[in-house]
Structure formats: C-alpha cells, structure tokens
Design a protein around this motif. Structure first.
Motif, mmCIF file in Angstrom:
data_model
loop_
_atom_site.group_PDB
_atom_site.id
_atom_site.type_symbol
_atom_site.label_atom_id
_atom_site.label_comp_id
_atom_site.label_asym_id
_atom_site.label_seq_id
_atom_site.Cartn_x
_atom_site.Cartn_y
_atom_site.Cartn_z
ATOM 1 N N VAL A 1 0.839 -0.865 0.024
ATOM 2 C CA VAL A 1 -0.161 -0.013 0.317
ATOM 3 C C VAL A 1 0.494 1.057 0.171
ATOM 4 O O VAL A 1 0.368 2.229 -0.917
ATOM 5 C CB VAL A 1 -1.182 -0.494 1.313
ATOM 6 N N TRP A 2 1.551 1.313 0.301
ATOM 7 C CA TRP A 2 2.623 2.195 0.871
ATOM 8 C C TRP A 2 3.447 2.472 -0.567
ATOM 9 O O TRP A 2 3.568 3.912 -1.116
ATOM 10 C CB TRP A 2 4.025 1.672 1.862
ATOM 11 N N LYS A 3 3.744 0.678 -1.292
ATOM 12 C CA LYS A 3 4.395 1.807 -2.743
ATOM 13 C C LYS A 3 2.965 2.245 -4.055
ATOM 14 O O LYS A 3 3.839 3.774 -4.591
ATOM 15 C CB LYS A 3 4.540 0.061 -2.668
ATOM 16 N N ALA A 4 1.946 1.988 -3.772
ATOM 17 C CA ALA A 4 0.905 2.184 -4.762
ATOM 18 C C ALA A 4 0.979 3.673 -4.457
ATOM 19 O O ALA A 4 0.460 4.141 -4.810
ATOM 20 C CB ALA A 4 -0.101 0.888 -4.098
ATOM 21 N N ALA A 5 0.925 3.698 -2.912
ATOM 22 C CA ALA A 5 0.412 5.662 -2.325
ATOM 23 C C ALA A 5 1.502 6.332 -3.138
ATOM 24 O O ALA A 5 1.447 7.043 -3.476
ATOM 25 C CB ALA A 5 0.187 5.700 -1.099
ATOM 26 N N LEU B 1 -3.126 10.324 -6.688
ATOM 27 C CA LEU B 1 -4.106 11.075 -4.822
ATOM 28 C C LEU B 1 -4.092 12.389 -5.087
ATOM 29 O O LEU B 1 -4.917 13.180 -4.711
ATOM 30 C CB LEU B 1 -2.359 10.318 -4.778
ATOM 31 N N ASP C 1 -4.101 -2.558 -3.980
ATOM 32 C CA ASP C 1 -3.604 -1.705 -3.745
ATOM 33 C C ASP C 1 -3.315 -0.413 -3.433
ATOM 34 O O ASP C 1 -3.884 0.231 -2.648
ATOM 35 C CB ASP C 1 -2.163 -2.054 -3.740
ATOM 36 N N TRP C 2 -4.523 0.004 -5.028
ATOM 37 C CA TRP C 2 -5.166 1.431 -4.814
ATOM 38 C C TRP C 2 -6.008 1.504 -4.040
ATOM 39 O O TRP C 2 -6.485 2.464 -3.978
ATOM 40 C CB TRP C 2 -5.378 1.627 -6.026
ATOM 41 N N VAL D 1 -5.546 2.583 -0.532
ATOM 42 C CA VAL D 1 -5.181 3.518 -0.568
ATOM 43 C C VAL D 1 -6.272 4.460 -0.535
ATOM 44 O O VAL D 1 -6.088 5.121 0.122
ATOM 45 C CB VAL D 1 -4.015 3.988 -1.636
ATOM 46 N N ILE E 1 -7.749 4.641 3.057
ATOM 47 C CA ILE E 1 -6.924 4.729 4.703
ATOM 48 C C ILE E 1 -6.979 6.357 4.262
ATOM 49 O O ILE E 1 -7.190 6.808 4.931
ATOM 50 C CB ILE E 1 -5.606 4.319 4.388
ATOM 51 N N VAL E 2 -6.784 6.549 2.927
ATOM 52 C CA VAL E 2 -6.660 8.371 1.892
ATOM 53 C C VAL E 2 -8.737 9.177 2.735
ATOM 54 O O VAL E 2 -8.252 9.834 3.768
ATOM 55 C CB VAL E 2 -6.514 8.595 1.097
#
Length: 276
Positions: free
Chosen positions: A65-69, A78, A242-243, A246, A249-250
C-alpha cells in the motif's frame, strides 16, 4: 505602616505546585503519544498477518500500500483526487449546515412551522443519498453540482434534526426570565435560543461530516473522473487491490483531520456556548 494580607487556602484543599502540574501535563502527553504509537504498531502487525494469511489478491500488505501510494502521488492522481473530494465535501457540508441550522431553530421554536415541515424531514431523511444518484446526474449533469447536491442532501437533515432537539430542550425558565425582563421575540432568539442551540448545531455538523464521506464515494463512483471514489472504482477495473486500500486509508485520514479541525475550531470560538 504596611498591611499585609495573607490569603490562606481552605482547609482540606491541596495545592499543586506549578512545576508538578506542568510535569503531569507533560507526562500525560507522552503517555497518550506512546499509546497511539503502540496502537498503530499493533494495527500494522495485525494487518501484515492478515495480508500474509490471505495473500496479496485479497488484502494488500502495508508495504504494498505504501508503494502504491507513492506511485499515485508521483503521478498526481492521489493529490488531484484528495483535492476534488475535499472541495465537494466542504461545499456540500457547509451548505447543509447553513440551511439546516436555521430550519431546525425555526421548527423547534414555532409549532406551525414544525407541523408543516416535519413530515418532509421525517420522510426524506430515511432515503439514502445513493438512491438519488441517478436522478442527480440526470437533473444536474455529471459535473460538480450533482456531487455537491448529494452531500448537501445527506447533511441538511442531520443538522436540522440535531438543532431541533437542542432548541426544544431549552429550559422554559430561561425563556420566561428573558420575557419578564422585557425581551421581545427577536431578542429572545438572539440572546437565549441561538446560544443554547449552538452545541446541538455543532453535534449535527460533526455527524453530517461523517455522512458526507459516505456519500462522496457513491457519487464519485457513478459519475466522476476525479476523486477518491473514482480512484477506488478505477482500482477495481484495473485489478489493483493496493490502490483500493490507498483510497480507503486516505478517506479515513481525511475524515479524521476534518473532524479534528472542526472540533478545534468549535471549542476555540464557540466554547462560551457550552461546546466541548
């Protein structure tokens, strides 16, 4: 001759030195921060375990998720989505508060207005905004207006009902005292009713803010090229779980920040009206 006045503390009262009080406040902040960090670490551990157990096709890991963000942030998707959704939420929610609060005060104070509007309030507030998504697109198009109208719809009834409850619960003694002092209806509204209704308005505004986040995703999924809801829908089409994480979470972070700012502003500027 100089007279010296000595102020003694009442019996049984304990005085806390300023240094000790400051130390306690500092330790309380550190303890709260430590608990927050511990809670976050536990949550990340549970999340990582579930991602490992079910696999990346079902649950994306924190690292993924961090990588996708990072990918979405670098491409600008984003930030564009955050700004678009944030503007729609703030505009629709603000309109809902501005319209809902006066209607709630009038319905709480005047039985005739309440009897006329109450059937409509009780009817429409149980219809979810997602049921009007298609009609909103047909009536207002796929532009910004349809999304703002839907968020306004989901906000105005919550603020209205909360304001009615606060207005109706005003003590009759306060109203009678103002009347005995010669205050007219307008003065009573300004000096008694409005200040007493502020906590209810703030509570309704906070609840409406939460519902605005629920509505924005549905509205953007159906008709929007930009926004967090649209980004989550595109992630589904591309098979990027994963997107999706993101976007979720956002949304949670945005809601947390918006609510904290609203609470801070309310207690700072409306604390004298009983807002906590």
């Amino acid at each position: 001759m100089t007279a010296v006045a000595e102020i003694r503390a009442p019996r049984g009262a304990r005085t806390v030195p300023a240094r000790r009080a400051g130390t306690r406040n500092g330790s309380g902040i550190l303890r709260t921060g430590a608990l927050w960090i511990a809670s976050a670490l536990i949550g990340l551990a549970v999340w990582s375990f579930l991602a490992w157990w079910y696999g990346p096709t079902t649950i994306a890991s924190p690292a993924e998720v961090w990588k996708a963000a990072g990918e979405l942030a670098d491409s600008g998707v984003l930030w564009t989505s955050v700004v678009a959704s944030g503007q729609r939420i703030l505009l629709g929610w603000s309109l809902g508060v501005v319209v809902g609060a006066p209607i709630g005060i009038l319905m709480g104070r005047f039985n005739l207005i309440r009897q006329l509007l109450d059937p409509y309030i009780e009817f429409f507030r149980f219809i979810p905004p997602i049921a009007f998504v298609t009609l909103a697109v047909v009536w207002f198009g796929i532009g910004e207006t349809s999304k703002v109208v839907l968020i306004f719809y989901t906000s105005v009834f919550i603020v209205t009902v909360s304001t009615i409850a606060a207005t109706v619960s005003i003590s009759e003694n306060k109203l009678q005292a103002a009347t005995n002092l010669g205050a007219g209806r307008l003065q009573i509204m300004q000096t008694v009713v409005l200040p007493s209704s502020v906590p209810g308005i703030v509570t309704g505004a906070r609840l409406a803010m939460g519902n605005s986040f629920l509505t924005i995703v549905s509205a953007e999924i159906v008709a929007s090229e930009h926004g967090l809801g649209s980004m989550i829908w595109q992630a589904r089409n591309y098979g990027r779980i994963d997107w999706t994480f993101v976007g979720i979470i956002v949304l949670g972070i945005m809601g947390f920040v918006f609510d904290r700012v609203l609470r801070l502003v309310s207690t700072r500027f409306l604390g004298r009206y009983g807002v906590k």
